[in-house]
Write a protein that holds these residues in place. Structure first.
Motif, PDB file in Angstrom:
ATOM      1  N   GLY A 113       1.307   3.925  -3.081  1.00 48.23           N
ATOM      2  CA  GLY A 113       0.025   4.802  -3.343  1.00 48.23           C
ATOM      3  C   GLY A 113      -0.160   5.725  -2.112  1.00 48.23           C
ATOM      4  O   GLY A 113      -0.561   6.978  -2.452  1.00 48.23           O
ATOM      5  N   ILE A 114       0.222   5.253  -0.902  1.00 43.03           N
ATOM      6  CA  ILE A 114       0.098   6.375   0.162  1.00 43.03           C
ATOM      7  C   ILE A 114       0.964   7.566   0.129  1.00 43.03           C
ATOM      8  O   ILE A 114       0.910   8.676   0.337  1.00 43.03           O
ATOM      9  CB  ILE A 114       0.330   5.530   1.555  1.00 43.03           C
ATOM     10  CG1 ILE A 114      -0.767   4.524   1.747  1.00 43.03           C
ATOM     11  CG2 ILE A 114       0.542   6.259   2.597  1.00 43.03           C
ATOM     12  CD1 ILE A 114      -0.548   3.628   2.951  1.00 43.03           C
ATOM     13  N   ALA A 149       0.629  -1.261  -0.153  1.00 39.42           N
ATOM     14  CA  ALA A 149      -0.058  -0.036  -0.004  1.00 39.42           C
ATOM     15  C   ALA A 149       0.826   1.235  -0.083  1.00 39.42           C
ATOM     16  O   ALA A 149       0.379   2.334  -0.421  1.00 39.42           O
ATOM     17  CB  ALA A 149      -0.906   0.046   1.313  1.00 39.42           C
ATOM     18  N   TRP A 150       2.047   1.179   0.166  1.00 41.10           N
ATOM     19  CA  TRP A 150       2.860   2.361   0.498  1.00 41.10           C
ATOM     20  C   TRP A 150       3.117   3.181  -0.526  1.00 41.10           C
ATOM     21  O   TRP A 150       3.330   4.412  -0.734  1.00 41.10           O
ATOM     22  CB  TRP A 150       4.253   2.247   1.228  1.00 41.10           C
ATOM     23  CG  TRP A 150       4.083   1.742   2.802  1.00 41.10           C
ATOM     24  CD1 TRP A 150       4.130   0.758   3.471  1.00 41.10           C
ATOM     25  CD2 TRP A 150       4.036   3.031   3.650  1.00 41.10           C
ATOM     26  NE1 TRP A 150       3.764   1.112   4.851  1.00 41.10           N
ATOM     27  CE2 TRP A 150       3.815   2.416   4.950  1.00 41.10           C
ATOM     28  CE3 TRP A 150       3.666   4.395   3.563  1.00 41.10           C
ATOM     29  CZ2 TRP A 150       3.690   3.235   6.129  1.00 41.10           C
ATOM     30  CZ3 TRP A 150       3.756   5.189   4.867  1.00 41.10           C
ATOM     31  CH2 TRP A 150       3.649   4.681   5.769  1.00 41.10           C
ATOM     32  N   VAL A 196      -4.926   4.195   5.137  1.00 38.56           N
ATOM     33  CA  VAL A 196      -4.485   4.973   3.949  1.00 38.56           C
ATOM     34  C   VAL A 196      -4.459   6.516   4.078  1.00 38.56           C
ATOM     35  O   VAL A 196      -3.699   7.200   3.813  1.00 38.56           O
ATOM     36  CB  VAL A 196      -5.021   4.358   2.661  1.00 38.56           C
ATOM     37  CG1 VAL A 196      -4.897   5.195   1.665  1.00 38.56           C
ATOM     38  CG2 VAL A 196      -4.772   3.002   2.269  1.00 38.56           C
ATOM     39  N   ALA A 230      -3.671   1.636  -3.423  1.00 41.66           N
ATOM     40  CA  ALA A 230      -3.380   1.552  -1.906  1.00 41.66           C
ATOM     41  C   ALA A 230      -4.564   0.913  -1.295  1.00 41.66           C
ATOM     42  O   ALA A 230      -4.328   0.113  -0.139  1.00 41.66           O
ATOM     43  CB  ALA A 230      -2.962   2.648  -1.570  1.00 41.66           C
ATOM     44  N   GLN A 288      -4.257   6.901  -4.732  1.00 39.48           N
ATOM     45  CA  GLN A 288      -4.742   6.365  -3.532  1.00 39.48           C
ATOM     46  C   GLN A 288      -5.601   5.162  -3.629  1.00 39.48           C
ATOM     47  O   GLN A 288      -5.683   4.147  -3.024  1.00 39.48           O
ATOM     48  CB  GLN A 288      -5.699   7.139  -2.819  1.00 39.48           C
ATOM     49  CG  GLN A 288      -6.072   7.106  -1.658  1.00 39.48           C
ATOM     50  CD  GLN A 288      -7.196   7.896  -0.969  1.00 39.48           C
ATOM     51  OE1 GLN A 288      -7.983   8.179  -1.332  1.00 39.48           O
ATOM     52  NE2 GLN A 288      -6.792   8.534   0.207  1.00 39.48           N
ATOM     53  N   HIS A 302      -5.131  -2.789  -0.356  1.00 36.84           N
ATOM     54  CA  HIS A 302      -3.997  -3.473   0.675  1.00 36.84           C
ATOM     55  C   HIS A 302      -4.193  -3.013   1.966  1.00 36.84           C
ATOM     56  O   HIS A 302      -4.166  -3.755   2.631  1.00 36.84           O
ATOM     57  CB  HIS A 302      -2.714  -3.047  -0.045  1.00 36.84           C
ATOM     58  CG  HIS A 302      -2.373  -3.548  -1.316  1.00 36.84           C
ATOM     59  ND1 HIS A 302      -2.349  -5.037  -1.852  1.00 36.84           N
ATOM     60  CD2 HIS A 302      -2.311  -2.771  -2.511  1.00 36.84           C
ATOM     61  CE1 HIS A 302      -2.025  -5.103  -3.028  1.00 36.84           C
ATOM     62  NE2 HIS A 302      -1.859  -3.801  -3.532  1.00 36.84           N
TER      63      HIS A 302
END
Length: 305
Positions: free
Chosen positions: A70-71, A67-68, A185, A176, A173, A179
């Motif tokens: 996109g974060i 996820a990171w 998020v 992300a 986003q 996940h």
């Protein structure tokens, strides 16, 4: 998607657009006492504190590694760049011009979503966005037509950059959320934006010392509600629909701003403003509607006279 989940996602989107509309009233007060970077940092600090506390209570912990990307991207673009340049741009152009330029954001979201997320562009979505954008232009023209409108090249460029940053942040986003949870998020995206805005810390301290209490309270409100709560409900809804449809939903914001300015500030809207607001809402309704499923004839119906 189950009907109950679909309704919850729609309700979450509704909470988001109402709170984002309310933000314009608060920005009007806070922006008079705080510079663009300081206001963005103060808002993000308040949002990060609330989100961090909720994250600790819920014990959700760190989001997964996947996820990171996109974060980090959405945190820099949406929570960082967007908030600073929009605050700055609105000091360089009148509110109507800012509204017209920034409202190309949902169109960019749909186009970027189709390009990078492989989302479809159904005719109803495109038609609804066209109607809503026309409404946003009408609202913007009515706001700029008071004789006090002004627009510099720098201001228009900043509002355009804000629209691009907003669209890029939303599209980044979306993956992300496959996940990490909406809370994870949003929380860590807000923290990334806060870190990016730390160079404005000195200005924030200086301006907070002489700012009226009402401006500071409005800045805190922006952090707690339009940021912490509204961005979380946005992420919850975005995880359950396409980026294009969520972007189109935000076209309800100009109509709600008109209504809130009428109720809270006593600013009676003109006919063009009302017509534009109605178009915005009509376009949102069209963009979120789905074609009716074809009726399947019952057995033997084809043989009926």
């Amino acid at each position: 998607m189950p009907i109950r989940t679909s309704r919850l996602a729609l309700a979450a989107a509704g909470v988001t657009v109402v709170l984002w509309a309310s933000a314009f009233v608060s920005i009007r007060s806070a922006g008079a006492a705080y510079s663009p970077g300081a206001l963005a940092l103060g808002r993000l600090l308040a949002g990060s504190l609330v989100l961090g506390a909720v994250l600790l209570v819920r014990r959700e912990g760190l989001p997964p590694r996947a996820a990171w990307p996109g974060i980090l991207t959405s945190g820099l673009l949406w929570f960082g760049v967007y908030m600073v340049v929009l605050n700055w741009g609105e000091q360089e152009v009148d509110a109507g011009t800012a509204a017209m330029v920034v409202n190309i954001g949902p169109i960019l979201i749909a186009l970027l979503g189709a390009r990078f997320l492989k989302e479809a562009l159904p005719p109803r979505l495109l038609a609804g966005m066209g109607v809503s954008f026309a409404g946003a232009v009408a609202v913007g023209l009515s706001m700029s037509g008071s004789g006090q409108g002004h627009a510099s090249v720098l201001g228009v460029a900043l509002c355009l950059l804000a629209a691009v940053a907003y669209a890029g942040g939303v599209v980044a986003q979306k993956p992300a959320l496959a996940h990490g949870s909406a809370l994870q998020v949003t929380t860590f995206g807000c923290l990334v934006g806060t870190v990016a805005c730390l160079p404005f810390a000195g200005r924030l301290v200086e301006e907070a010392a002489r700012a009226p209490l009402s401006a500071t309270l409005n800045m805190v409100y922006l952090g707690v509600f339009p940021t912490a709560l509204a961005f979380t409900t946005w992420a919850y809804a975005l995880a359950r629909t396409t980026a294009g449809r969520m972007g189109a939903t935000t076209y309800a914001v100009p109509a709600l701003v008109v209504l809130m300015a009428w109720v809270v500030l006593g600013e009676l809207p003109g006919l063009l403003t009302l017509a534009g607001g109605a178009l915005c809402l009509a376009g949102v309704a069209v963009s979120r509607s789905r074609p009716k499923a074809p009726v399947v004839p019952s057995a033997g119906a084809a043989d009926a006279p």
